[in-house]
Write a protein that holds these residues in place. Structure first.
Motif, PDB file in Angstrom:
ATOM      1  N   THR A  86      13.843  -1.200  -9.968  1.00 35.75           N
ATOM      2  CA  THR A  86      14.356  -1.272  -8.596  1.00 35.75           C
ATOM      3  C   THR A  86      14.298  -2.703  -8.046  1.00 35.75           C
ATOM      4  O   THR A  86      15.261  -3.219  -7.470  1.00 35.75           O
ATOM      5  CB  THR A  86      13.563  -0.335  -7.677  1.00 35.75           C
ATOM      6  OG1 THR A  86      13.642   1.004  -8.185  1.00 35.75           O
ATOM      7  CG2 THR A  86      14.107  -0.377  -6.258  1.00 35.75           C
ATOM      8  N   SER A  87      13.172  -3.366  -8.220  1.00 36.16           N
ATOM      9  CA  SER A  87      13.028  -4.736  -7.747  1.00 36.16           C
ATOM     10  C   SER A  87      13.974  -5.672  -8.502  1.00 36.16           C
ATOM     11  O   SER A  87      14.534  -6.613  -7.926  1.00 36.16           O
ATOM     12  CB  SER A  87      11.586  -5.221  -7.931  1.00 36.16           C
ATOM     13  OG  SER A  87      10.692  -4.432  -7.163  1.00 36.16           O
ATOM     14  N   SER A 147       4.481   6.443  -5.802  1.00 40.57           N
ATOM     15  CA  SER A 147       5.421   6.403  -6.931  1.00 40.57           C
ATOM     16  C   SER A 147       5.321   5.110  -7.726  1.00 40.57           C
ATOM     17  O   SER A 147       6.066   4.927  -8.680  1.00 40.57           O
ATOM     18  CB  SER A 147       6.850   6.589  -6.424  1.00 40.57           C
ATOM     19  OG  SER A 147       7.183   5.546  -5.500  1.00 40.57           O
ATOM     20  N   MET A 148       4.443   4.196  -7.325  1.00 39.95           N
ATOM     21  CA  MET A 148       4.291   2.918  -8.024  1.00 39.95           C
ATOM     22  C   MET A 148       2.824   2.593  -8.178  1.00 39.95           C
ATOM     23  O   MET A 148       2.026   2.805  -7.253  1.00 39.95           O
ATOM     24  CB  MET A 148       5.017   1.788  -7.273  1.00 39.95           C
ATOM     25  CG  MET A 148       4.788   0.404  -7.869  1.00 39.95           C
ATOM     26  SD  MET A 148       5.658  -0.912  -7.001  1.00 39.95           S
ATOM     27  CE  MET A 148       7.283  -0.701  -7.706  1.00 39.95           C
ATOM     28  N   ASP A 192       9.734  -3.390 -13.150  1.00 38.96           N
ATOM     29  CA  ASP A 192      10.173  -2.530 -12.047  1.00 38.96           C
ATOM     30  C   ASP A 192      11.693  -2.686 -11.900  1.00 38.96           C
ATOM     31  O   ASP A 192      12.173  -3.710 -11.407  1.00 38.96           O
ATOM     32  CB  ASP A 192       9.464  -2.912 -10.746  1.00 38.96           C
ATOM     33  CG  ASP A 192       9.893  -2.035  -9.582  1.00 38.96           C
ATOM     34  OD1 ASP A 192      10.283  -0.869  -9.813  1.00 38.96           O
ATOM     35  OD2 ASP A 192       9.870  -2.535  -8.443  1.00 38.96           O
ATOM     36  N   GLY A 238       3.880   5.927  -1.025  1.00 43.52           N
ATOM     37  CA  GLY A 238       4.320   7.237  -1.512  1.00 43.52           C
ATOM     38  C   GLY A 238       3.704   7.618  -2.833  1.00 43.52           C
ATOM     39  O   GLY A 238       3.904   8.751  -3.299  1.00 43.52           O
ATOM     40  N   ARG A 281       6.837   2.387  -1.716  1.00 38.90           N
ATOM     41  CA  ARG A 281       6.571   3.160  -2.935  1.00 38.90           C
ATOM     42  C   ARG A 281       5.077   3.243  -3.240  1.00 38.90           C
ATOM     43  O   ARG A 281       4.596   4.218  -3.810  1.00 38.90           O
ATOM     44  CB  ARG A 281       7.329   2.532  -4.110  1.00 38.90           C
ATOM     45  CG  ARG A 281       8.825   2.879  -4.088  1.00 38.90           C
ATOM     46  CD  ARG A 281       9.545   2.307  -5.283  1.00 38.90           C
ATOM     47  NE  ARG A 281       9.661   0.856  -5.201  1.00 38.90           N
ATOM     48  CZ  ARG A 281       9.966   0.084  -6.237  1.00 38.90           C
ATOM     49  NH1 ARG A 281      10.145   0.617  -7.430  1.00 38.90           N
ATOM     50  NH2 ARG A 281      10.065  -1.227  -6.067  1.00 38.90           N
ATOM     51  N   THR A 286      10.141  -2.486  -0.045  1.00 41.37           N
ATOM     52  CA  THR A 286      10.351  -1.374  -0.985  1.00 41.37           C
ATOM     53  C   THR A 286       9.097  -1.115  -1.822  1.00 41.37           C
ATOM     54  O   THR A 286       8.747   0.044  -2.094  1.00 41.37           O
ATOM     55  CB  THR A 286      11.530  -1.692  -1.916  1.00 41.37           C
ATOM     56  OG1 THR A 286      11.281  -2.910  -2.623  1.00 41.37           O
ATOM     57  CG2 THR A 286      12.817  -1.831  -1.120  1.00 41.37           C
ATOM     58  N   ILE A 287       8.413  -2.196  -2.211  1.00 39.31           N
ATOM     59  CA  ILE A 287       7.171  -2.014  -2.979  1.00 39.31           C
ATOM     60  C   ILE A 287       6.114  -1.329  -2.118  1.00 39.31           C
ATOM     61  O   ILE A 287       5.405  -0.404  -2.564  1.00 39.31           O
ATOM     62  CB  ILE A 287       6.667  -3.365  -3.500  1.00 39.31           C
ATOM     63  CG1 ILE A 287       7.591  -3.893  -4.600  1.00 39.31           C
ATOM     64  CG2 ILE A 287       5.238  -3.245  -4.032  1.00 39.31           C
ATOM     65  CD1 ILE A 287       7.231  -5.280  -5.102  1.00 39.31           C
ATOM     66  N   GLY A 329       3.186  -3.211  -8.734  1.00 40.22           N
ATOM     67  CA  GLY A 329       3.665  -3.706  -7.448  1.00 40.22           C
ATOM     68  C   GLY A 329       3.165  -5.109  -7.146  1.00 40.22           C
ATOM     69  O   GLY A 329       3.936  -5.979  -6.686  1.00 40.22           O
TER      70      GLY A 329
END
Length: 564
Positions: free
Chosen positions: A158-159, A270-271, A156, A268, A265, A261-262, A276
């Motif tokens: 982003t993380s 998206s993950m 990931d 939403g 997402r 954030t996880i 996650g």
């Protein structure tokens, strides 16, 4: 001292093996962490998907195997660090003791004995915390943190970016807190040194203090210094707890940002849940090594400070120029001094002294107190820097001269143990069975100490003997070394100052026999009986009483007169 001082690798070679083994174990431990997070993620995701227990059994078995391997690795890390640390501390202590020996008694005399002992004893013991706790965490941080960040960034991005941004905050806080802790630790070490020195001085002079009724004032002084040490210690502990809180807070907030954030997402869509959950399980593990390093640093702070002091002593010894071993056969096997000059603490003690004690000669060096007799002998033994030409047994280098000289100082240096072991000091074979060694009994008899039982055990500092008895044991030690090692030179510093006339005569007869057997004998003494028994009297003239140390020091010359 830096987190890993390169001097530690140079002076304690066992540290290198500990680092290599620790690095390998850190890689295996990191692999176990990643495997554990991945297996747990698979179990949770597949269980939610409705797979049966039978289908999950292989994954559960692998998870159990990873847990066992990780436990074994943790045990191995602790074992390697403890064993390697013990070897490294032993090597560093050996280098420290060797450095003190090379610097010599002159260097020790200008420092507190308690301070040197504190570094070699308690200070080196405090390094156990450095090797057992701090160093493994430091290795783990250097290896595990980058691997975990790369793994999280691979799964990931982003993380991974959040980790790269937030991780440096922890080292920043560690540095800030570490500066304050280092200053507090230095103050604590100084307080401990002051307490050790003061307590040692009080114990050494306790009988005198009680005689004059002044022991209670020293008791108050010890209590005051102890309170200062307690205050500094509590200050260090407070900083330790503060740093732990700061690191925990920074790590918790960073993990919370990743978790938020996880979660957003995942909501939403998206993950994927497997990604996650895997990242969420690894995120705390990425911060854990840094947090552990900060926490274990304080446990090792005292040892780090002691190691810095030990390195300073070792480097001071390395800075001492070492003369190349050499011999001058033309000088014979006696004692030769030519234009010897000794100066320290801003003043010249001996300047231009020259004398020769051939083999078979009994010489006495006489001079008023403070004229430089003991300093001269210290220079001959290589314990004090001396200019000029000094030979003992034909050897010109300090180490060679020490091997050629059997010596007894003005203050007998006796150790806890049997009288026989003190006489045979330095002779490992004889020390093991010193009580039965005939040479020990002969040395005691020749030193007029035959009434002493060789098996009698002395207390710390040689307690249990009178001043005259201790002096005779020191003379017996010199005579033992003279015969056991065949030393060509015998030097005695005030060997009869505490003896009665009859005992003094017996000792002088033994010294005369040593000279008759071919040894070059030099005795420092004020006693008329010693001068009367000698072949040669060497004198150092008294120094000007109005002389200002270091300003216009006159030249000292030797006056030689035949007595026999």
């Amino acid at each position: 001292m830096r987190p890993l001082d390169p001097r530690l690798l140079r002076y304690a070679q066992a540290t290198r093996g500990t680092l290599v083994a620790g690095a390998g174990l850190a890689v295996v431990q990191t692999a176990c962490v990643i495997a554990f997070a991945w297996l747990v993620t698979q179990l949770v995701v597949r269980s939610i998907a409705g797979e049966s227990l039978a289908a999950l059994a292989p994954t559960i078995g692998l998870l159990g195997l990873v847990v066992v391997v990780r436990a074994a690795v943790l045990w191995a890390v602790e074992s390697v660090s403890s064993r390697g640390g013990a070897r490294a501390v032993g090597q560093l202590r050996e280098r420290l003791v060797a450095a003190v020996g090379r610097l010599g008694p002159g260097w020790v005399a200008r420092r507190s004995t308690a301070e040197v002992t504190l570094v070699a004893g308690h200070g080196m013991d405090a390094l156990d915390g450095y090797f057992a706790k701090y160093l493994p965490q430091l290795i783990g941080t250097a290896i595990a943190t980058p691997l975990l960040v790369l793994t999280i960034g691979w799964r990931d991005l982003t993380s991974g970016i959040i980790l790269v941004i937030t991780l440096p905050l922890i080292p920043v806080f560690m540095v800030l807190v570490g500066w304050a802790t280092q200053a507090a630790q230095k103050r604590q070490w100084r307080a401990l040194s002051t307490l050790s020195s003061g307590f040692l001085d009080v114990v050494a002079g306790l009988s005198t203090l009680k005689l004059f009724g002044r022991q209670h004032r020293q008791e108050a002084r010890i209590r005051q210094v102890s309170e200062q040490y307690r205050v500094h210690t509590m200050r260090v502990l407070r900083m330790s707890f503060l740093s732990g809180f700061v690191l925990e807070l920074a790590a918790s907030l960073s993990v919370a940002v990743i978790a938020v954030t996880i979660g957003l997402r995942l909501l939403g869509g998206s993950m994927d849940l497997s990604v996650g959950l895997f990242v969420l399980l690894l995120a705390p593990e990425a911060f854990l090594p840094l947090r552990n390093v900060g926490a274990s640093y304080h446990a090792a702070a005292e040892g780090i400070e002691a190691a810095s002091n030990a390195f300073a002593v070792i480097e001071a010894a390395e800075a001492v120029p070492e003369a190349a071993p050499g011999a001058d056969p033309a000088a014979g096997t006696g004692l030769v001094l030519q234009d010897v000059r000794i100066a320290y603490d801003g003043r010249t003690v001996v300047d231009g002294f020259g004398a020769e004690v051939p083999p078979g000669t009994f010489a006495v060096l006489r001079a008023p107190s403070g004229a430089g007799k003991s300093s001269l002998i210290s220079g001959v033994l290589g314990f004090t820097d001396a200019e000029g030409r000094i030979l003992a047994g034909g050897r010109t280098d300090a180490a060679g001269r020490r091997e050629a000289i059997a010596w007894a100082g003005q203050r007998p240096g006796l150790l806890a143990g049997s009288i026989a072991a003190n006489v045979a000091l330095g002779d490992a074979r004889a020390e093991q069975a010193a009580a039965e060694d005939v040479r020990v009994a002969e040395a005691l008899r020749d030193a007029a100490a035959d009434e002493l039982d060789p098996s009698f055990v002395l207390g710390p500092g040689g307690s249990g003997l009178s001043g005259g008895q201790a002096q005779r044991v020191a003379v017996a030690r010199a005579l033992y070394r003279l015969r056991a090692r065949g030393c060509p030179v015998l030097i005695l510093d005030e060997p009869t100052s505490a003896l009665d006339a009859e005992t003094e005569a017996r000792v002088l007869r033994s010294v005369r026999h040593a000279a008759d057997d071919g040894a070059a004998v030099l005795v420092l003494s004020h006693r008329p009986a010693v001068a009367e028994a000698a072949d040669v009297v060497l004198t150092l003239p008294a120094r000007d009483a109005d002389e200002v140390p270091g300003a216009g020091v006159p030249v000292e010359t030797s006056e030689v007169s035949r007595v026999r």
